[in-house]
Motif scaffolding. Structure first.
Motif, PDB file in Angstrom:
ATOM      1  N   GLY A 224       0.814  -1.203   0.000  1.00 13.74           N
ATOM      2  CA  GLY A 224       0.000   0.000   0.000  1.00 13.74           C
ATOM      3  C   GLY A 224       0.851   1.258   0.000  1.00 13.74           C
ATOM      4  N   ARG A 225       1.931   1.253   0.785  1.00 16.93           N
ATOM      5  CA  ARG A 225       2.839   2.402   0.820  1.00 16.93           C
ATOM      6  C   ARG A 225       3.446   2.656  -0.553  1.00 16.93           C
ATOM      7  N   GLN A 226       3.898   1.598  -1.200  1.00 14.90           N
ATOM      8  CA  GLN A 226       4.537   1.738  -2.509  1.00 14.90           C
ATOM      9  C   GLN A 226       3.562   2.277  -3.547  1.00 14.90           C
ATOM     10  N   GLN A 227       2.333   1.792  -3.510  1.00 15.97           N
ATOM     11  CA  GLN A 227       1.349   2.249  -4.498  1.00 15.97           C
ATOM     12  C   GLN A 227       1.018   3.724  -4.302  1.00 15.97           C
ATOM     13  N   ILE A 228       0.868   4.146  -3.056  1.00 16.61           N
ATOM     14  CA  ILE A 228       0.582   5.557  -2.791  1.00 16.61           C
ATOM     15  C   ILE A 228       1.739   6.427  -3.259  1.00 16.61           C
ATOM     16  N   GLU A 229       2.970   5.972  -3.049  1.00 20.41           N
ATOM     17  CA  GLU A 229       4.128   6.756  -3.478  1.00 20.41           C
ATOM     18  C   GLU A 229       4.247   6.814  -4.998  1.00 20.41           C
TER      19      GLU A 229
END
Length: 239
Positions: free
Chosen positions: A154-159
């Motif tokens: 989720g963190r990677q997708q938001i970034e």
């Protein structure tokens, strides 16, 4: 409420326990069975013994049933991420989301860098990228929340969405509030401190954060749209 998708033949079950990230032991007609779930969140309060679940019969695969919703008052919380995406896509097609009124779906699962996002839209010739997040965590006063577990993905997708936004591309995170008649959405910061850094970067870059309310009406065996533009509270990430 708007009826978005009919589910057809739904199998009611009693939930016994979660056995793995992807399976739940259920009781159907006095016999035990294993139901598949594609929601890897903790689903706190839902996958507990005695709760009534709603399954679809699986088409192939190792398990005969797929758990898609769990009772929550007179309705049921929609936990199945594939149905959440299908219902969201149908709401876009029907023009039921005012903030996407001039958009259509042009591609599913577009790759952006090392991430695969959920949807690419065409909004009057302008591309927009959408990542859906399942919010089936109930907070006090009827708010839905995300995340209920640490999520590096989720963190990677938001970034990656933040990177697109910096380039001038419309980028949207949509929290699918799966609990019935959610009053709003709140970001939950207690289980993943790192994700708030990603959220702050995304806000600064111009990423939109939206939420809609989708849940199951058990009387009609249908997924319904309760609110097309829920209030989004990201305040815990801004502290």
């Amino acid at each position: 409420m708007l009826q978005v998708l009919r589910l057809g033949d739904v199998v009611c079950c009693n939930i016994i326990r979660r056995t793995t990230r992807f399976t739940v032991e259920v009781e159907v007609g006095g016999s035990l069975a294993t139901a598949y779930t594609n929601n890897t969140g903790r689903l706190l309060g839902y996958l507990t013994r005695g709760r009534v679940g709603y399954c679809l019969r699986a088409r192939g695969g190792r398990h005969p049933l797929r758990l898609v919703a769990v009772e929550d008052g007179e309705y049921a919380a929609l936990i199945d991420t594939r149905l959440q995406e299908e219902a969201f896509a149908e709401a876009v097609r029907q023009g039921w989301l005012p903030w996407l009124a001039e958009c259509s779906i042009s591609k599913r699962n577009p790759r952006v860098g090392s991430s695969v996002l959920d949807l690419m839209l065409d909004c009057r010739g302008r591309a927009a990228f959408v990542e859906l997040k399942s919010a089936v965590m109930r907070l006090e006063e009827g708010f839905a929340a995300y995340p209920d577990a640490p999520t590096k993905r989720g963190r990677q997708q938001i970034e990656h969405l933040a990177g697109l936004a910096r380039q001038g591309t419309r980028s949207i995170v949509v929290f699918i509030a799966g609990i019935p008649n959610a009053r709003g959405f709140k970001f939950y910061c207690e289980v993943d401190k790192e994700i708030c850094r990603s959220v702050r970067k995304a806000i600064e870059a111009g990423v939109e954060f939206r939420s809609i309310n989708l849940f199951m009406d058990v009387k009609s065996n249908a997924i319904v749209l309760g609110d097309a533009d829920l209030r989004v509270d990201l305040s815990c990430c801004m502290q």
